[in-house]
Design a protein around this motif. Structure first.
Motif, short mmCIF file in Angstrom:
data_model
loop_
_atom_site.label_atom_id
_atom_site.label_comp_id
_atom_site.label_asym_id
_atom_site.label_seq_id
_atom_site.Cartn_x
_atom_site.Cartn_y
_atom_site.Cartn_z
N ALA A 47 0.83 -1.20 0.00
CA ALA A 47 0.00 0.00 0.00
C ALA A 47 0.87 1.26 0.00
O ALA A 47 0.62 2.19 -0.76
N ALA A 48 1.89 1.28 0.82
CA ALA A 48 2.78 2.44 0.88
C ALA A 48 3.53 2.62 -0.44
O ALA A 48 3.65 3.74 -0.95
N THR A 49 4.00 1.52 -1.02
CA THR A 49 4.73 1.59 -2.28
C THR A 49 3.84 2.08 -3.41
O THR A 49 4.21 2.97 -4.17
N ARG A 50 2.65 1.50 -3.53
CA ARG A 50 1.73 1.90 -4.61
C ARG A 50 1.28 3.35 -4.44
O ARG A 50 1.15 4.08 -5.42
N SER A 51 1.05 3.76 -3.21
CA SER A 51 0.64 5.14 -2.95
C SER A 51 1.74 6.11 -3.34
O SER A 51 1.49 7.13 -3.98
N ARG A 52 2.96 5.79 -2.96
CA ARG A 52 4.10 6.63 -3.32
C ARG A 52 4.22 6.74 -4.84
O ARG A 52 4.42 7.82 -5.39
N GLU A 53 4.10 5.61 -5.54
CA GLU A 53 4.21 5.61 -7.00
C GLU A 53 3.15 6.50 -7.64
O GLU A 53 3.45 7.28 -8.55
N ARG A 54 1.90 6.38 -7.19
CA ARG A 54 0.80 7.17 -7.77
C ARG A 54 1.01 8.67 -7.54
O ARG A 54 0.86 9.47 -8.45
N VAL A 55 1.33 9.03 -6.32
CA VAL A 55 1.50 10.45 -6.01
C VAL A 55 2.73 11.01 -6.71
O VAL A 55 2.69 12.11 -7.26
N GLN A 56 3.82 10.26 -6.75
CA GLN A 56 5.02 10.76 -7.44
C GLN A 56 4.73 10.96 -8.92
O GLN A 56 5.17 11.95 -9.51
N ALA A 57 3.99 10.04 -9.52
CA ALA A 57 3.62 10.19 -10.94
C ALA A 57 2.75 11.44 -11.13
O ALA A 57 2.91 12.17 -12.12
N TYR A 58 1.86 11.72 -10.19
CA TYR A 58 1.02 12.92 -10.28
C TYR A 58 1.88 14.18 -10.14
O TYR A 58 1.72 15.13 -10.90
N LEU A 59 2.79 14.19 -9.18
CA LEU A 59 3.67 15.34 -8.99
C LEU A 59 4.54 15.57 -10.22
O LEU A 59 4.74 16.71 -10.65
N ASP A 60 5.05 14.49 -10.80
CA ASP A 60 5.86 14.61 -12.02
C ASP A 60 5.02 15.18 -13.16
O ASP A 60 5.49 16.02 -13.93
N ALA A 61 3.77 14.72 -13.27
CA ALA A 61 2.88 15.23 -14.32
C ALA A 61 2.57 16.71 -14.10
O ALA A 61 2.52 17.50 -15.04
N MET A 62 2.38 17.10 -12.85
CA MET A 62 2.09 18.49 -12.52
C MET A 62 3.29 19.37 -12.87
O MET A 62 3.13 20.44 -13.47
N THR A 63 4.48 18.92 -12.56
CA THR A 63 5.69 19.67 -12.88
C THR A 63 5.86 19.81 -14.39
O THR A 63 6.23 20.88 -14.88
N LYS A 65 3.45 19.68 -16.56
CA LYS A 65 2.19 20.19 -17.14
C LYS A 65 1.57 19.16 -18.09
O LYS A 65 0.98 19.51 -19.11
N ASP A 66 1.68 17.91 -17.75
CA ASP A 66 1.12 16.82 -18.54
C ASP A 66 -0.24 16.43 -17.94
O ASP A 66 -0.32 15.57 -17.06
N VAL A 67 -1.28 17.07 -18.44
CA VAL A 67 -2.63 16.90 -17.89
C VAL A 67 -3.09 15.44 -17.99
O VAL A 67 -3.65 14.90 -17.04
N ALA A 68 -2.87 14.80 -19.12
CA ALA A 68 -3.31 13.42 -19.31
C ALA A 68 -2.63 12.48 -18.32
O ALA A 68 -3.27 11.58 -17.77
N ALA A 69 -1.35 12.67 -18.10
CA ALA A 69 -0.62 11.82 -17.14
C ALA A 69 -1.13 12.05 -15.72
O ALA A 69 -1.24 11.11 -14.94
N GLY A 70 -1.46 13.29 -15.39
CA GLY A 70 -2.01 13.58 -14.07
C GLY A 70 -3.38 12.94 -13.89
O GLY A 70 -3.66 12.33 -12.86
N ARG A 71 -4.21 13.07 -14.90
CA ARG A 71 -5.56 12.51 -14.85
C ARG A 71 -5.52 11.00 -14.66
O ARG A 71 -6.32 10.42 -13.95
N SER A 72 -4.56 10.35 -15.29
CA SER A 72 -4.49 8.88 -15.23
C SER A 72 -4.14 8.36 -13.83
O SER A 72 -4.31 7.18 -13.57
N GLN A 73 -3.67 9.21 -12.94
CA GLN A 73 -3.34 8.79 -11.58
C GLN A 73 -4.56 8.84 -10.65
O GLN A 73 -4.52 8.32 -9.55
N LEU A 74 -5.63 9.49 -11.11
CA LEU A 74 -6.80 9.71 -10.28
C LEU A 74 -7.82 8.58 -10.43
O LEU A 74 -7.93 7.96 -11.49
N CYS A 75 -8.60 8.38 -9.37
CA CYS A 75 -9.72 7.44 -9.43
C CYS A 75 -10.75 7.97 -10.42
O CYS A 75 -10.90 9.18 -10.60
#
Length: 170
Positions: A47-63, A65-75
């Motif tokens: 759970a901790a590993t998967r959570s870290r991966e999802r949030v890091q991918a979202y932060l990377d997408a935000m940095t 400005k990759d909207v599609a990559a950010g969206r794909s991390q969300l439920c």
């Protein structure tokens, strides 16, 4: 005493069937050991590993400005709201925001899933503010996804270099 022919035949048949019977009971079956599903990690570690991966991918997408990559991390339930607000004036992917730095600071279990605390530096022009956020990550079927994002109420935003802490509206 001389063994009878039928007695020898019965003993031989029993010895031939013994390995088959033992394998049927799970004894001595090495293939079963190899094919049995084994958890790669303990549930809390996964759970901790998967959570870290999802949030890091979202932060990377935000940095980036990759909207599609950010969206794909969300439920899936968050997709419509994300689509309406992500690039809006206060959205995570707004064009006038720059994210020079974003880091995960803590991960812990919470009442709604894994709580991933992050520190995000947001720059608008020459002004930079550090925003503490909490992402809630949960399991959605067999996959993990971000189920929520909120300000981290346990921390106060850091002041800008001028010493002024901006209001939440800024």
């Amino acid at each position: 005493m001389r063994p009878t022919h039928s007695g020898l035949a019965a003993t031989a048949a029993g010895l031939m069937l013994l390995p088959v019977a033992l394998v049927g009971c799970g004894i001595g079956d090495k293939d079963e050991e190899k094919s049995a599903p084994k958890p790669a990690r303990a549930p809390a570690e996964e759970a901790a590993t998967r959570s870290r991966e999802r949030v890091q991918a979202y932060l990377d997408a935000m940095t980036a400005k990759d909207v599609a990559a950010g969206r794909s991390q969300l439920c899936a339930l968050l997709h419509d709201g994300f689509d309406r607000g992500a690039t809006g004036p206060n959205g995570d992917f707004a064009d006038h925001f720059q994210v020079p730095e974003a880091a995960i600071t803590d991960i812990r279990s919470g009442p709604l899933g894994q709580e991933v605390r992050v520190s995000v530096s947001v720059a608008v022009g020459k002004r930079t503010v550090v925003r503490p956020l909490v992402f809630t990550v949960t399991r959605d079927g067999s996959d993990w996804c971000i189920a929520g994002e909120a300000p981290d109420a346990t921390k106060v935003a850091s002041p800008t270099p001028t010493g002024v802490v901006p209001s939440p509206a800024s």
